[in-house]
Enzyme design. Structure first.
Site, PDB file in Angstrom:
ATOM      1  N   SER A 223       0.959  -1.230   0.080  1.00 50.44           N
ATOM      2  CA  SER A 223       0.105   0.015   0.108  1.00 50.44           C
ATOM      3  C   SER A 223       0.882   1.344  -0.046  1.00 50.44           C
ATOM      4  CB  SER A 223      -0.837  -0.036   1.356  1.00 50.44           C
ATOM      5  OG  SER A 223      -2.117   0.726   0.862  1.00 50.44           O
ATOM      6  N   ASP A 298      -8.607  -4.917  -6.451  1.00 53.56           N
ATOM      7  CA  ASP A 298      -8.305  -4.021  -5.235  1.00 53.56           C
ATOM      8  C   ASP A 298      -9.247  -2.718  -5.440  1.00 53.56           C
ATOM      9  OD1 ASP A 298      -7.124  -2.207  -3.604  1.00 53.56           O
ATOM     10  OD2 ASP A 298      -5.296  -2.790  -3.988  1.00 53.56           O
ATOM     11  N   HIS A 330      -7.510  -5.782  -1.786  1.00 51.13           N
ATOM     12  CA  HIS A 330      -6.034  -4.849  -1.302  1.00 51.13           C
ATOM     13  C   HIS A 330      -5.426  -5.633  -0.368  1.00 51.13           C
ATOM     14  CE1 HIS A 330      -3.924  -1.276  -0.966  1.00 51.13           C
ATOM     15  NE2 HIS A 330      -3.963  -1.425   0.447  1.00 51.13           N
TER      16      HIS A 330
END
Length: 360
Positions: A223, A298, A330
């Site tokens: 991320s 995602d 994600h």
């Protein structure tokens, strides 16, 4: 010291109960403060992280306590002086002896301009260094990785890599949480710049200590950490030889979370900030190997972030490795075992002694 949150207010006693860093940004303690002002009175004793819940009568509190040596335990405590009245959950997990988790060493180091940063070192059990090194990074706002809590010891990927002979390093760069507004405010208008500089300074410090092999340093993140891994590889190829970038943001004008505007403002008023905060602005100097990973479904960091980076790398004829997960979100929860093995195998091929760094 920094106020983390307000836990309760006793109007009759004119007292507010807060959680605060108090003695160290690595710890969290329950404190009592008079509404009329004055210094806070610390109620929790043990060094580490305390998460209190105060009862309605404001005589006792439940304390979820942990440190890097102590798994989370739940106790009933007196609100008067913090004394433990009863242990509710001792959390004596029988797996801990088998796993042999070693708490990392928490260190402080200065940046090139004199700012103090906190890091955590997971050392291999054999040898004395310098070791092939993996930097495990997040680096973004609203998060703190280096703290005196069990979470830092239970970092299973870091523990695995240390058991495989890697030195693992975690550093909270400027822009991360719990160090105050000025510390976090370094990223205003220019994300991915000062954070990279701090991570580079962390690696240089490790090299100076004789711990890191400067020719075998990789960086891994997910991320914002994936974004940081890509930015570090692009901006600092002399420091980082390889990077694993999981679900990275690669262009903030396409990121769907509102905190982008909080830190970068609007694209119409800070166009240069948006450009310089994207890996694409730095790819011309990139000469190290990237492993890009992303779930194709995602809904946080959209897959288009990775396709944009792929296109930019291909246009520059920069080779990279790729793993995509059809239907993956994600966190890639359903594919976690596969992605763990993919990352571990790739890092072994790239960084372990005997890997051919010249043929990447």
């Amino acid at each position: 010291w920094l106020v983390v949150g307000v836990t309760a207010v006793d109007e009759k006693a004119q007292t507010v109960y807060i959680t605060a860093t108090l003695d160290s940004p690595l710890e969290t303690h329950l404190c009592a403060v008079s509404l009329s002002g004055g210094a806070p009175r610390r109620l929790t004793g043990e060094q580490g992280t305390h998460a209190p819940t105060i009862d309605l009568t404001q005589r006792r509190f439940i304390d979820v306590y942990q440190s890097k040596e102590t798994p989370p335990t739940v106790r009933l405590c007196s609100l008067d002086d913090g004394a433990v009245q009863q242990t509710i959950v001792a959390n004596e997990d029988p797996r801990l002896e088998r796993l042999n988790l070693q708490p990392p060493e928490i260190v402080t180091l200065p940046t090139r301009d004199g700012v103090r940063l906190y890091g955590a070192i997971y050392r291999p059990s054999a040898g004395s260094g310098p070791y092939p090194t993996i930097v495990h990074v997040y680096g973004g706002p609203h998060a703190q990785l280096v703290a005196d809590s069990w979470r830092i010891t239970a970092n299973m990927r870091a523990q695995y890599w240390a058991q495989q002979g890697f030195l693992v390093f975690v550093l909270d760069n400027r822009g991360s949480a719990r160090r105050g507004l000025a510390f976090e405010g370094w990223i205003k208008g220019r994300m991915g710049i000062i954070e990279v500089q701090d991570q580079v300074d962390g690696v240089r410090w490790l090299v100076e200590q004789g711990l890191a092999d400067p020719a075998r340093v990789g960086i891994y993140g997910w991320s914002y950490g994936g974004y940081m891994a890509a930015m570090c590889l692009a901006q600092a190829p002399d420091t980082f030889q390889v990077a694993v970038a999981g679900a990275p943001v690669t262009h903030y004008d396409g990121y769907d979370t509102h905190y982008t505007e909080r830190y970068l403002g609007q694209p119409t008023t800070n166009a240069s900030g948006y450009i310089r905060s994207a890996p694409g602005a730095w790819l011309d100097g990139m000469r190290s190997r990237l492993f890009l990973i992303h779930g194709m479904a995602d809904d946080n960091v959209l897959f288009s972030n990775s396709t944009a980076l792929m296109s930019a790398l291909q246009q520059r004829e920069i080779q990279f490795d790729l793993m995509t997960y059809p239907g993956g979100k994600h966190r890639l929860s359903g594919d976690s075992e596969h992605v763990y093995h993919a990352i571990a195998d790739w890092v072994d091929r790239q960084l372990k002694p005997g890997a051919d760094l010249e043929t990447r």
